[in-house]
Enzyme design. Structure first.
Site, PDB file in Angstrom:
ATOM      1  N   TRP A 102       0.986  -0.731   1.800  1.00 19.70           N
ATOM      2  CA  TRP A 102       1.739   0.093   2.758  1.00 19.70           C
ATOM      3  C   TRP A 102       0.867   0.528   3.924  1.00 19.70           C
ATOM      4  CZ3 TRP A 102       6.546  -0.713   2.680  1.00 19.70           C
ATOM      5  CH2 TRP A 102       7.188  -1.032   1.476  1.00 19.70           C
ATOM      6  N   ASP A 172       1.709   9.057   5.580  1.00 21.52           N
ATOM      7  CA  ASP A 172       2.915   8.489   5.001  1.00 21.52           C
ATOM      8  C   ASP A 172       2.979   9.008   3.565  1.00 21.52           C
ATOM      9  OD1 ASP A 172       4.906   7.010   3.821  1.00 21.52           O
ATOM     10  OD2 ASP A 172       4.009   5.048   4.232  1.00 21.52           O
ATOM     11  N   LYS A 196      12.598   7.925  -2.862  1.00 21.58           N
ATOM     12  CA  LYS A 196      11.741   8.031  -4.037  1.00 21.58           C
ATOM     13  C   LYS A 196      11.767   9.451  -4.616  1.00 21.58           C
ATOM     14  CE  LYS A 196       8.759   4.455  -2.048  1.00 21.58           C
ATOM     15  NZ  LYS A 196       9.089   3.323  -2.918  1.00 21.58           N
TER      16      LYS A 196
END
Length: 361
Positions: A102, A172, A196
């Site tokens: 990511w 993030d 999530k």
């Protein structure tokens, strides 16, 4: 009704209480004679939902007054581009901490926009750890330092964050937001896809300091400017209204559970069950992440035989476990234990792991 033991990495588990509340209000929201999905985003009822979600997030996460809370679309992947578009200044560069897939995706998007530099990397350790604070070097021309607080694929998580001084720290937090208390004032921007820990997919939370939000370059499209969404209270265009409503319900659930500090203890209790099953297996199960970087959200592990891993996945699915197959890029096994995953699911998994080892060890 039999609920699955849901260990999906995202979209992920949503609290059953929240799903039942949404079910009750699905057809008729607060006597309006229509679903929240059917009403205008300019209506007073929806504006209340929009404002409540922001207010609850401020309360639960301890967000200071000099920050804006935005509820946007496009997922964290759109933020990979919005951040450099808005924040890389002339002569400056976006600095990135490379910790896995990511972080790499965020860096690749920034390279399309402006100059970038890698401030630290754990690639030499196959991204199975987070860097020490001493390893992170912020260049003099950095417009910001970006990191990924939790890497879902490798199962690693920062336990502390660097002090970047006057350089804005960007995080993030898609996979661990509200899983533990943090000091928001140490960050310039925090962003997170909701799917999530916050609710369903479709809405992205952006927490941005006032000074970073007010001067978006006039050369980029309106939808990609932070000041556009600040001025319109995240209602510049039609929002993902049902997703925002669901986020509001999840935030109410977290508050009712005792808040973020209680969530952290709950998550530690849950993940200890599974990490203990790995560590006490005598080498039958092998943890992937280095112990000091182990995630409270994504537990990655292997079995010494790929055939046994396939058998583990097959048998676990037959027993009602969902999402235990590792990411396609790395293989292995992964259990995602986000806030909404019940303790009972982790107890059941730990028991299944013990039973599987007895039968195949």
């Amino acid at each position: 009704m039999t609920r699955a033991f849901n260990f999906n990495a995202g979209p992920a588990a949503i609290p059953l209480e929240v799903l039942k509340q949404a079910q009750e209000q699905f057809v008729d929201y607060k006597g309006a004679g229509m679903s929240i999905m059917e009403m205008s985003h300019r209506s007073a009822l929806y504006e209340q939902v929009n404002n409540e979600a922001q207010s609850l997030l401020r309360e639960l996460f301890g967000i200071p007054d000099n920050y804006h809370v935005l509820l946007l679309q496009g997922g964290a992947s759109t933020q990979f581009a919005m951040l450099p578009l808005n924040l890389i200044r002339p002569g400056g560069a976006g600095a990135y901490v490379m910790t896995g897939a990511w972080a790499d995706k965020a860096l690749k998007e920034a390279k399309l926009v402006g100059d970038t530099v890698i401030a630290a990397s754990t690639e030499a350790d196959k991204f199975m750890r987070m860097p020490d604070m001493s390893e992170i070097v912020v260049p003099d021309n950095a417009s910001y330092l970006h990191l990924t607080s939790n890497e879902t694929i490798g199962g690693t998580q920062f336990t502390e964050f660097p002090n970047t001084g006057n350089v804005p720290l960007i995080a993030d937090m898609s996979s661990d937001i509200l899983s533990r208390p943090i000091d928001v004032s140490n960050f310039g921007v925090i962003y997170a896809g909701a799917q999530k820990n916050l609710g369903p997919s479709g809405v992205t939370v952006v927490i941005i300091r006032d000074d970073l939000a007010k001067d978006s370059p006039k050369t980029i499209p309106s939808m990609f400017r932070y000041d556009t969404h600040v001025k319109t209270n995240s209602l510049y265009n039609t929002p993902p209204s049902f997703s925002v409503y669901m986020v509001s319900l999840v935030l109410q659930w977290i508050k009712a559970k005792g808040g973020v500090a209680q969530m952290e203890q709950y998550n530690r209790d849950k993940t200890k069950l599974i990490y203990d099953a790995i560590d006490q297996s005598g080498g039958f199960y092998l943890g992937c992440a280095q112990p000091q970087s182990r995630s409270l959200m994504n537990i990655t592990f292997r079995i010494h035989s790929e055939e046994l891993e396939k058998q583990f996945i097959k048998e676990s699915e037959q027993e009602g476990f969902i999402g235990l197959k590792g990411h396609r890029d790395v293989g292995g096994l992964r259990a995602s234990t986000y806030n909404a995953v019940p303790l009972e699911s982790c107890q059941a998994l730990a028991q299944f792991m013990a039973d599987f080892q007895k039968r195949n060890g």
